[in-house]
Design a protein around this motif. Structure first.
Motif, PDB file in Angstrom:
ATOM      1  N   GLN A 126      -4.352  -3.881  -5.464  1.00  0.00           N
ATOM      2  CA  GLN A 126      -5.440  -3.015  -5.874  1.00  0.00           C
ATOM      3  C   GLN A 126      -4.920  -2.035  -6.907  1.00  0.00           C
ATOM      4  N   ASP A 127      -5.672  -1.896  -7.978  1.00  0.00           N
ATOM      5  CA  ASP A 127      -5.313  -1.038  -9.100  1.00  0.00           C
ATOM      6  C   ASP A 127      -6.064   0.289  -8.951  1.00  0.00           C
ATOM      7  N   HIS A 128      -5.696   1.291  -9.719  1.00  0.00           N
ATOM      8  CA  HIS A 128      -6.386   2.592  -9.734  1.00  0.00           C
ATOM      9  C   HIS A 128      -6.631   2.946 -11.189  1.00  0.00           C
ATOM     10  N   LYS A 129      -7.870   2.757 -11.638  1.00  0.00           N
ATOM     11  CA  LYS A 129      -8.128   2.828 -13.091  1.00  0.00           C
ATOM     12  C   LYS A 129      -8.320   4.246 -13.613  1.00  0.00           C
ATOM     13  N   ARG A 130      -8.818   5.157 -12.774  1.00  0.00           N
ATOM     14  CA  ARG A 130      -9.101   6.502 -13.279  1.00  0.00           C
ATOM     15  C   ARG A 130      -7.818   7.313 -13.390  1.00  0.00           C
ATOM     16  N   ALA A 131      -7.838   8.275 -14.295  1.00  0.00           N
ATOM     17  CA  ALA A 131      -6.617   9.019 -14.621  1.00  0.00           C
ATOM     18  C   ALA A 131      -6.161   9.956 -13.497  1.00  0.00           C
ATOM     19  N   PHE A 132      -7.117  10.489 -12.718  1.00  0.00           N
ATOM     20  CA  PHE A 132      -6.753  11.579 -11.799  1.00  0.00           C
ATOM     21  C   PHE A 132      -7.048  11.246 -10.338  1.00  0.00           C
ATOM     22  N   ASP A 133      -6.470  12.036  -9.452  1.00  0.00           N
ATOM     23  CA  ASP A 133      -6.641  11.848  -8.003  1.00  0.00           C
ATOM     24  C   ASP A 133      -8.119  11.793  -7.625  1.00  0.00           C
ATOM     25  N   GLY A 134      -8.388  11.056  -6.560  1.00  0.00           N
ATOM     26  CA  GLY A 134      -9.763  10.956  -6.089  1.00  0.00           C
ATOM     27  C   GLY A 134     -10.616  10.098  -7.012  1.00  0.00           C
ATOM     28  N   PRO A 180       0.013  -5.759  -0.197  1.00  0.00           N
ATOM     29  CA  PRO A 180      -1.275  -6.449  -0.308  1.00  0.00           C
ATOM     30  C   PRO A 180      -2.436  -5.472  -0.134  1.00  0.00           C
ATOM     31  N   ALA A 181      -3.646  -5.925  -0.518  1.00  0.00           N
ATOM     32  CA  ALA A 181      -4.855  -5.117  -0.368  1.00  0.00           C
ATOM     33  C   ALA A 181      -5.510  -5.511   0.954  1.00  0.00           C
ATOM     34  N   PRO A 182      -5.630  -4.574   1.904  1.00  0.00           N
ATOM     35  CA  PRO A 182      -6.180  -4.919   3.227  1.00  0.00           C
ATOM     36  C   PRO A 182      -7.579  -5.529   3.162  1.00  0.00           C
ATOM     37  N   VAL A 183      -8.383  -5.146   2.155  1.00  0.00           N
ATOM     38  CA  VAL A 183      -9.746  -5.683   2.061  1.00  0.00           C
ATOM     39  C   VAL A 183      -9.722  -7.196   1.794  1.00  0.00           C
ATOM     40  N   ILE A 224     -15.376  -7.445  -3.712  1.00  0.00           N
ATOM     41  CA  ILE A 224     -15.634  -7.936  -2.360  1.00  0.00           C
ATOM     42  C   ILE A 224     -16.954  -7.306  -1.922  1.00  0.00           C
ATOM     43  N   THR A 225     -18.013  -8.101  -1.990  1.00  0.00           N
ATOM     44  CA  THR A 225     -19.365  -7.598  -1.696  1.00  0.00           C
ATOM     45  C   THR A 225     -19.734  -7.970  -0.258  1.00  0.00           C
ATOM     46  N   ALA A 280      -5.789   1.885   1.345  1.00  0.00           N
ATOM     47  CA  ALA A 280      -5.036   1.202   2.409  1.00  0.00           C
ATOM     48  C   ALA A 280      -4.664   2.172   3.518  1.00  0.00           C
ATOM     49  N   LEU A 281      -4.555   3.458   3.180  1.00  0.00           N
ATOM     50  CA  LEU A 281      -4.120   4.440   4.171  1.00  0.00           C
ATOM     51  C   LEU A 281      -5.309   5.163   4.795  1.00  0.00           C
TER      52      LEU A 281
END
Ligand code: AMP
Ligand code: GLY
Length: 421
Positions: free
Chosen positions: A209-217, A231-234, A272-273, A418-419
């Protein structure tokens, strides 16, 4: 085996690190490479990836047995076709199959023709017709320019006003003669899934799983990716089975049947829908920074696997992955993805790597005398493995604390999904 690796980012550093561990490795070259890759490979730093003649000349002079292509642009430009014509084995698809990334319309039409689950869509060459379609379907809705847009060219419009206002913008992003796609908005969790594909043989190579936005949240502007974990749990075993059966294998079969078999790594960007996995997009390369976490989890030798893909000899045996989790946190220059300064000095890289399970990959650095300096937006990928995601994350952030680079920043919340945060 003599190998030439094409590319210069963190993804290619991770590939170089893994490939260099192979007992089968002979002479190892990279083009253009980076200071991290230069620890393992001789770099042709001044030759651009667009210079296919020079790449062929190097392969001939250095008796290259395998070319591994990191980024998509040379593949969409036909580097694989050129190398194959010269009798050189290449990991990466030919131009026709590379349209899976190079043309969103190609992929959407392929999905439609083969009942591959993806967002419903319309295609438009005129703004008036596009506006009428948006009026009819309402928001949220997604607008995309066709072509290789380097991560840009997509507007996810949450309101009708945004969608209507975005149409001209997307036409403009695509340039003259662009066709645009308007897609149904898919709701769910995104995951990246990787498979080695050699014609019709498809081997899963794990999820991330990637995180595309620049900042936290997940706040702030979109970026090329600020961190990944695997791995990605989903992406449960059942989701993997369905994705292989409903999406990746039918795609490989369709291309093979059309006499343009896919050879390389196929990166499925999935949603994942509630109804199961749906394809958002394909990429014809490893993800960056997803590759970094996959390389940390892979057991065994990468080189014969890539060679088997390139030569059509892939055996139907799973890619061995450690059960461990891996995480990669991107350190970027302050200001990224907007304007930023180059040339700031980075210290503490060796100290960071003394933490067990940690490897720091270079994404955008250069060497200035003895020093490593920032030379891009995304600069370092601080990557760690651990028995679980929490342990891997703790190691990565401990390593970051040892890196002395006041001009850099990173997200502090990579792997929050994941956490359960
Ligand atoms: P792409 O360049 O196609 O990967 O799109 C960029 C991002 O836009 C994706 O990573 C998704 O977060 C989002 N996106 C693209 N298509 C859709 C869709 N049909 N529904 C919801 N989100 C989408
Ligand atoms: N990390 C997303 C990509 O490589 O496209």
């Amino acid at each position: 085996m003599n190998v030439l690796l094409l590319g210069s980012g963190g993804r290619e550093h991770a590939l170089a690190w893994k490939l260099a561990q192979s007992p089968l490795m002979g002479a190892f070259f990279a083009l253009p490479g980076n200071p991290g890759i230069a620890e393992y490979a001789n770099c042709f730093g001044s030759i651009p990836l667009e210079d296919h003649d020079a790449i062929v000349a190097i392969c001939q002079a250095e008796k290259i047995d395998l070319v591994v292509v990191g980024p998509e642009a040379p593949l969409v430009d036909g580097i694989a076709d050129r190398l194959i014509a010269e009798g050189i084995a290449v990991f990466g698809p030919r131009r026709v199959a590379a349209q899976l990334e190079g043309s969103k319309l190609f992929t959407k039409e392929l999905c439609k023709a083969h009942d591959i689950p993806t967002a419903a869509f319309g295609r438009f060459t005129e703004a008036d017709a596009a506006r009428a379609f948006v009026q009819r379907h309402g928001a949220p809705i997604v607008l995309k320019a066709d072509g290789l847009m380097a991560g840009k060219g997509v507007i996810v419009a949450m309101t009708l006003e945004e969608a209507l206002a975005g149409i001209d913008e997307v036409f403009a992003m695509g340039g003259a003669g662009t066709e645009i796609l308007i897609e149904e908005f898919l709701e769910g969790e995104e995951v990246s899934f990787f498979c080695l594909v050699d014609g019709e043989t498809v081997l899963p190579f794990g999820s991330a799983q990637d995180h595309k936005r620049a900042f936290d949240g997940d706040q702030g502007p979109n970026t090329g990716g600020m961190g990944a974990y695997s791995p990605a749990p989903v992406f449960t075993a059942e989701m993997e089975r369905r994705t292989l059966h409903e999406i990746v294998k039918p795609t490989a079969r369709a291309l093979a049947d059309a006499a343009s078999p896919y050879r390389g790594v196929l990166f499925a960007g999935l949603m994942i829908t509630a109804e199961g996995p749906k394809l958002i997009e394909y990429n014809v390369r490893f993800g960056d920074p997803e590759c970094q976490v996959l390389m940390m989890r892979m057991e065994g030798d990468l080189l014969p696997l890539l060679h088997a893909v390139a030569t059509g000899q892939l055996e139907d045996q799973p890619v061995p992955l450690k059960p461990d989790a891996a995480i990669s946190v991107v350190m970027a220059t302050k200001g990224y993805p907007g304007a930023y300064e180059k040339g700031s000095r980075i210290g503490g890289l060796e100290a960071a790597e003394t933490i067990p399970g940690v490897k720091v990959f270079h994404a955008g650095t250069s060497r200035a005398g003895d020093a490593i300096v920032a030379a891009g937006g995304r600069v370092l990928n601080v990557t760690a493995v651990g028995g679980n995601v929490a342990e891997a994350r703790e190691r990565a952030y401990d390593a970051i604390a040892r890196i002395d680079w006041p001009e850099g920043f990173c997200r502090r919340d990579i792997a929050w999904r994941a956490l359960g945060e």
